[in-house]
Structures are given as structure tokens and as C-alpha cells.
Design an enzyme around this catalytic site. Structure first.
Site, short mmCIF file in Angstrom:
data_model
loop_
_atom_site.label_atom_id
_atom_site.label_comp_id
_atom_site.label_asym_id
_atom_site.label_seq_id
_atom_site.Cartn_x
_atom_site.Cartn_y
_atom_site.Cartn_z
N GLN A 1 0.92 -1.14 -0.13
CA GLN A 1 -0.41 0.25 -0.32
C GLN A 1 0.52 1.27 0.16
O GLN A 1 1.46 1.62 0.92
CB GLN A 1 -0.66 0.12 0.99
CG GLN A 1 -1.61 0.84 1.46
CD GLN A 1 -2.37 1.49 3.39
OE1 GLN A 1 -2.22 -0.22 3.46
NE2 GLN A 1 -2.54 2.19 3.23
N GLU B 1 -7.72 -0.87 7.36
CA GLU B 1 -6.22 -0.91 7.88
C GLU B 1 -6.94 -0.60 9.77
O GLU B 1 -5.78 -1.47 10.23
CB GLU B 1 -5.58 0.77 7.93
CG GLU B 1 -4.51 -0.08 8.18
CD GLU B 1 -3.39 1.46 7.32
OE1 GLU B 1 -2.18 1.26 6.94
OE2 GLU B 1 -3.44 2.34 7.42
N SER C 1 1.99 6.82 1.55
CA SER C 1 2.52 7.78 3.27
C SER C 1 4.16 8.51 2.18
O SER C 1 4.65 7.94 1.49
CB SER C 1 3.63 6.92 4.26
OG SER C 1 2.06 7.02 5.13
#
Lengths: 406, 329
Positions: free
Chosen positions: A130, A248, A133
């Protein structure tokens, strides 16, 4: 109220247990005292283990049947997790894919994407990561700067992601990019599925404070992504990402699963080490053990309460953040008490006989308190969306991202 | 697995909420500090059947579960009701083989208190201040008798704390240590349930104020420092609820788990209630520590309850010992 299995649940548990025994020879197992395995060093065995479990119907338990799942309940999924732990089968290599990426593809992907990706994801034929960030946007995720610019049938991506779990073994990732810097920051984002083996993708493992490498930096240099790999509409990336983020928080401790080392292993450790401590140290250690056990049980049972609500048809809401917060705190108390029990050995990175579980976990937990939302961000979410407290005043929701105020 | 109240228990909770909100209040708890009568009082609790929830039907009780009682006790805790259902819960266990006394407990005709520590000079014990008949453990025997009551100056008047010296005694059951221990564990669960109610209400009041009050041009709940404090207090209440339900369920359905579960709930309750009450005062600022505001009444309850029936340190130690001895399974 009943903590025991219902007849259906008991039957399901028995079936799961039988399947795990039947396939025991094909599965990876944790050695005594071992609490996890390194995805890089054991990649082939971990992929094989997940494939065997998937073929036995034990992966993607709650996923819809049409996408290769079992159409099962969250309680069934919790039973599978409990039985895997009991059989000492380590966590699945594709846990990010199953917990977050897959559900996002199911919710926002095209039929073509679902057909191409989901079955392979469940069997760990492809491992997923994923890519959210960035160095300048962690908790303030929507401030991300990685760009995707339309070029004919493709999009061209440039930028850098960071803290990307499993990128070093991943085949695909879901990638959040900025496609329109002139709109407010939440409005100009678009989500893609990216081939991690595509030209221009560079993965560099990051060494963490505990010495291990679970996370990576990922660089995108003119990486071309076909438009057919878009997840959702252009500019709708934030809405797509919210699906991932909520999954998440449920995946990280939201439903009673353990973060860090299981309380049972901790109690066993206390049984061995407590008697060796003397006087005041033993008294203090017992207080710490008691506190850690209480916090662990509170987090576990609060997860069970959520699970019960979900199994009655509720949907995961922002309160899942409370599960992550409590689970992280319990894990911290367990790890700190675990280290305290080592007596003089607590100042070293491992005991004289090489046991480093407690120190390693202790140095890994500060990262968990950041991953998937820092403790403070989770408190904001809970305060505003569960307790109904007023939000902080902010202008970044309305001003164009390119306006300089980032 | 089904970890939730059932419809029946939700109805019980709703009924108890209505009763307690209509018959007890922090205002009464405040008046109690000046020597006024506490609410709703033993007779009202007996009339609605709450003193006899776990007393067998044959002895005039409702014969219901500890979990049902805990659900009711939570609602009493929310308004700082007195006397405590802890006393009823604990006495009901001790009087299991004394149906006549159990009937007097359930109908409220006798004011019971259960004495902690030596019966010739007990530790401060809940609801002892105006009780007439006392249960105690004397050399391993369960005894009942009358006594001389020595009240202290109340920090929290609603707890009716007093020391007692028995002036008469008869043995109800010899070698009653096990029964005594179980009664104390059930009492700890019900005390934790009352604390759950008090803590929950304190957080609710704090949230309401943070939504209204403005400072520096903003509602104070929008400041992270205030918001996070309230979230932590709320999260503590959420976790405590799970431990209380588990412990109450264990009292009814899994006796082997009760010693660990009751100590876990009691230990956690001590900290969670203190944090909630402390937060309530802090969020209110200056008004929060005035006599007229309700905040100090919750704070008093928290400061007292954390020490009753074993403090946090004792129960954490118990949890550690039991867990190490294999109680987690």
C-alpha cells in the site's frame, strides 16, 4: 452473552482445525519461542503456506464468494485467526493485500481488475503493498506530492513513497497520487494499481531502530501506468483511500486481534522469569505483569464486543480506531513488562541464551503507534467522529493545494 | 460467541436508568456530605426489587444473574446512588444458605453491611454507617451479629463507610473462607460496575461542556489537548465495560474465571474512574472544583472506590499471580 462457540461456530472451528492438521506438512510453522518470520528470508515458504491455506478455504474468509472468498462472517475469520495461532502457523505474507488492498479493489475496482487480481492475491501468487505515506505527508496523508500526469492512454508517475510495508517482496501496490494540484488537497487525488516490477520503480529497504527492515522507500521515475489500472474516478482518490484506511484500522487490532506478542506467551515468560527476580524488583514486576494482562484482556474483549456488533450486521466505523489505540497500549505494556522480567539482561539487546523477543518487540512498537495513524491522529478521529467534539479549524480543505499552503 | 447484552438486559438497563435518574442524583450525594439523607435509600431499592436481584426466588428475590445486577448497578453508579448494590450482591452470596435472612435482605426490612477486616474493629466497610446487622469473617467462620458503629468523616457520603465492632455474633457457616472469597469477588465486580456508570457519566458531562464552552475564540473541545484527554477517559470507560461484562458473566457462567476476571475489572476500574473524574474537573476549569458543581462528587467516589475491596495494587498482584498459575488457560 456467551463466550463459548455457538453450535455453528464450534462446527466451523472443528473443520478449520481438521484442515490445518490435514495440511500440516505443507505449512510453515513457528519453532518454540519464535513469534514471527521475516518475509524476505522466508518468502517462498510464506507464499506456499498462503496458497495451501487459500486452497483450503481459509484465506479471505469474509470476502464475497464471487471474488474467491468464503462469504463468511467476521466471527469465522476470528476463529481462523485463533486456530492458525494455536497451530503456530505464522501470519500470512499477503496480510496487507488481504486486509486493505483487496477490499479496496473490491469496493472501487472495475470488473476487469477484480478478475485479474483478486484470486491471485488470495493465493499469494501476487503479494501486495500500500503506497500512501510520503516523506512530507505521513499523518497529513492528503498533503502527498507524488504526481500522476495523463499522457495518452497512460499516466506518468513521479515521486517518492515511504514506510511501505512489504514493498521489497510485493508484485503490486495501490498507489495514491496527486492528479490535480489546483484543487483543494483532498479533491485532486487519484488511486492506481501499480506493477511493482514496472520500469522506473525502485525499492529501497529502510533499516528500523530495532535493526530489522519491514519498511521501504519506493521511488517512481517516469513510471507509466495504463489508465485501465486506475481505481475509481480521477480526483476521487481520497474517497478510495478512506476505504483502505478504515479496513486498515480494523485489520490492526480493531477486532480483538493481538498487536505484538500474545498475552499467553507473555504469561509463560513471566512464569519462567519472575522467580529469578529478587525483592522489590519482583514486586514491581508483578504489578507490571498484572497491568499488562489486564490491558491485554480489556483490549481483547473490547474487540470481541465490536466483533459481536459487526456480526449482527453493523459496519466498521471510526470506533475501530479505539481498537488500534487500546491494542497498541496493551502491546506496549506487555513488551515493557516482558523486558522488565529479564532483570539485568534487560539492558542488552538479547539475553545470554539469545532470546531477543522482548527487546525486539519493545523497539518495534513505537513504529506501530505511528503506522496506520499516530495515536494522536486516532484520538482526533475518535474525538470528532465518535464523541462529536468540534474539529480543529483548518483551511487546507478549501484552498488549492498549489496555493503554497501545504 | 456473543459478547453483548441481550434484549432483556437492555430493557433492564433502560428501566434502571429511569428509576435511578428519578430517585437519586449528584445533588443528593452533595446533600449527604452535609448530613442529609441519601437517595434513593434502602426502602426504594427494595421496593423496585434491586436489593434482591440475585437472591433466589424462594427467598423472595428475583433469582437473576450477576450480569443483570451489574447492568443495574451501572445505572446507579451514574447518579451516585446509595446504598450500594455491592452490599446486596455480596450479602446475597453469603446468605445463600440462610433464606430467612436473605428474605430480609431482599425486602429491605433489615439493613445489612458486610465487614472487611477483623470483626472486633473492622476496616471501613461499605454501607456500615446505618446498618443494623453485620456479616463478617471471624476465624474462618461466617458470622452475623449486631455491632457498635464508628463512622469517620465522609470523603464520599454515599458509601456509608464506617468501622464496626461486633457486640453479638452467631456462626452462620463454619470454614466459610471459600464462600467469603467468592462473595468478595462478586462484590468487586458490582463495585466495578458502579464505577463504570460513574466514569461513563463523568465523561458524558465533560464532553457536553467541551462542546459548549468557548475560550480563545473556539469551543474548547476543538483543542487537541482537551479532546485527547476526553478521548482517553472515554476509551478507558469503553475498555472497563468489557472487563465488567466479562467478570459478571464469569460470576454466573464460568466460576473458575471469576477470581481473575473480578480482579482485572476492579483494578482497571480504579484507574479508569479516577481518570474520568479528574478529566471532568480539568475540562471545567475553575467551576469544576466548586462545591456546587457535580464534578467533585464523581471525583470523591473515584478516590474512595479505588481503595475499597482491595486497591489497584492488590488486584494487579492477584491478576499476575493467577495468570502465572495458569488461570488464562
Amino acid at each position: 452473552m456467551d463466550f463459548d462457540d455457538s453450535p455453528d461456530e464450534a462446527a466451523y472451528r472443528a473443520r478449520v482445525r481438521a484442515l490445518l492438521e490435514e495440511h500440516a506438512g505443507e505449512l510453515l510453522h513457528l519453532a518454540p519461542g519464535q513469534e514471527g518470520v521475516d518475509a524476505r528470508r522466508h518468502e517462498p515458504e510464506m507464499r506456499r503456506t498462503q496458497r495451501v491455506l487459500a486452497d483450503a478455504g481459509l484465506v479471505g474468509v469474509t470476502w464475497p464468494r464471487e471474488y474467491g472468498g468464503q462469504g463468511g462472517t467476521l466471527v469465522q475469520q476470528a476463529i481462523v485467526a485463533q486456530e492458525l495461532a494455536r497451530a503456530r502457523v505464522p501470519g500470512l505474507i499477503n496480510h496487507i493485500g488481504i486486509g486493505m488492498c483487496g477490499p479496496t479493489v473490491i469496493a472501487h475496482g472495475s470488473q476487469d481488475q477484480r478478475d485479474r487480481y483478486l484470486a491471485r492475491l488470495l493465493r499469494a501468487d501476487d503479494v501486495w503493498c500500500q503506497l500512501f505515506s510520503e516523506p512530507a505527508s505521513g499523518s497529513d496523508l492528503a498533503a502527498l506530492r507524488t504526481t500522476a500526469v495523463r499522457d495518452g492512454e497512460d499516466w506518468v508517475v513521479n515521486g517518492q513513497k515511504v514506510w511501505t510495508t512489504l514493498a521489497h517482496v510485493a508484485d503490486y501496490g495501490i498507489l495514491l497520487t496527486r492528479t490535480d494540484p489546483d484543487r483543494p488537497k483532498h479533491a485532486g487525488l487519484t488511486m492506481f494499481v501499480v506493477d511493482m516490477h514496472a520500469p522506473g520503480v525502485t525499492v529501497r529497504p529502510l533499516r528500523q531502530m530495532g535493526g530489522q527492515s519491514d519498511f521501504n522507500e519506493v521511488f517512481f521515475d517516469d513510471v507509466r501506468i495504463p489508465d485501465g489500472e486506475r481505481l475509481g474516478e480521477p480526483g476521487e482518490g481520497w474517497r478510495v483511500a478512506l476505504t483502505t484506511l478504515m479496513n486498515e484500522r480494523v485489520a490492526i487490532g480493531g477486532a480483538g486481534g493481538t498487536i505484538g506478542l500474545p498475552v499467553e506467551a507473555f504469561v509463560e515468560h513471566a512464569r519462567e522469569r519472575l522467580p529469578a527476580l529478587d525483592g522489590d524488583r519482583q514486586v514491581l514486576a508483578r504489578q507490571a505483569v498484572g497491568r499488562a494482562v489486564v490491558a491485554s484482556l480489556a483490549a481483547r474483549y473490547t474487540g470481541y464486543r465490536r466483533l459481536t456488533v459487526l456480526s449482527q450486521g453493523g459496519i466498521p466505523g471510526p470506533e475501530a480506531s479505539a481498537g488500534k489505540l487500546a491494542g497498541t497500549e496493551a502491546a506496549r505494556l506487555v513488551a515493557d513488562a516482558g523486558v522488565r522480567l529479564l532483570g539485568d539482561d534487560a539492558v542488552y539487546a538479547s539475553t545470554s541464551d539469545g532470546d531477543d523477543r522482548w527487546q525486539r518487540t519493545q523497539s518495534w512498537l513505537p513504529g506501530i503507534a505511528i503506522a496506520g495513524g499516530t495515536d494522536q491522529v486516532l484520538r482526533n478521529i475518535l474525538g470528532e467522529r465518535v464523541l462529536g467534539l468540534p474539529p480543529e479549524p483548518r483551511s487546507d480543505k478549501t484552498d488549492p493545494f498549489s496555493g503554497g499552503r501545504r | 460467541m456473543n459478547f453483548d447484552l441481550d434484549t432483556d438486559q437492555r430493557d433492564i438497563a433502560a428501566g434502571a436508568r429511569d428509576f435511578f435518574r428519578g430517585s437519586a442524583s449528584p445533588a443528593a450525594a452533595r446533600a449527604g456530605l452535609e448530613g442529609d439523607r441519601l437517595e434513593p435509600g434502602r426502602k426504594a431499592l427494595a421496593d423496585i426489587g434491586f436489593l434482591g436481584i440475585t437472591v433466589p426466588e424462594a427467598a423472595g428475590g428475583a433469582g437473576r444473574s450477576v450480569l443483570d445486577l451489574a447492568v443495574v448497578a451501572e445505572q446507579g453508579g451514574a447518579v451516585l446512588a446509595a446504598p450500594s448494590l455491592v452490599t446486596a450482591a455480596r450479602a446475597a452470596v453469603l446468605l445463600a444458605d440462610a433464606p430467612e435472612l436473605a428474605a430480609q435482605l431482599a425486602d429491605g426490612s433489615t439493613a445489612f453491611a458486610v465487614l472487611d477486616g477483623p470483626v472486633d474493629g473492622s476496616a471501613p466497610s461499605i454501607d456500615a454507617a446505618d446498618a443494623t446487622l453485620f456479616l463478617g469473617l471471624d476465624g474462618g467462620d461466617l458470622v452475623v451479629g449486631e455491632g457498635e458503629v464508628v463512622p469517620g468523616r465522609p470523603l464520599d457520603a454515599t458509601r456509608g463507610l464506617a468501622s464496626v465492632r461486633l457486640t453479638s455474633r452467631r456462626v452462620l457457616a463454619p470454614d466459610a473462607q471459600e464462600l467469603w472469597a467468592r462473595a468478595r469477588q462478586v462484590a468487586a465486580v458490582v463495585l466495578a460496575a458502579e464505577d463504570l456508570g460513574g466514569a461513563d457519566r463523568a465523561v458524558e458531562l465533560g464532553i457536553a461542556y467541551a462542546q459548549e464552552r468557548e475560550a480563545f475564540g473556539r469551543r474548547i473541545g476543538s483543542y487537541q489537548a482537551v479532546k485527547h484527554m476526553l478521548v482517553d477517559a472515554w476509551a478507558g470507560v469503553d475498555q472497563l465495560r468489557s472487563l465488567v461484562w466479562w467478570a459478571a458473566w464469569a460470576a454466573d457462567c464460568a466460576p473458575a474465571e471469576l477470581p481473575l476476571a473480578s480482579s482485572a475489572a476492579k483494578a482497571y476500574a480504579a484507574g479508569a474512574f479516577e481518570r474520568a473524574a479528574g478529566t471532568l474537573i480539568q475540562v471545567h476549569g475553575g467551576i469544576g472544583f466548586t462545591w456546587e458543581h457535580d464534578a467533585h462528587l464523581y471525583w470523591r467516589r473515584a478516590k474512595v472506590d479505588r481503595l475499597l475491596l482491595g486497591d489497584e495494587a492488590e488486584h494487579l498482584d492477584t491478576v499476575a499471580r493467577l495468570a502465572v498459575a495458569g488461570a488464562l488457560g
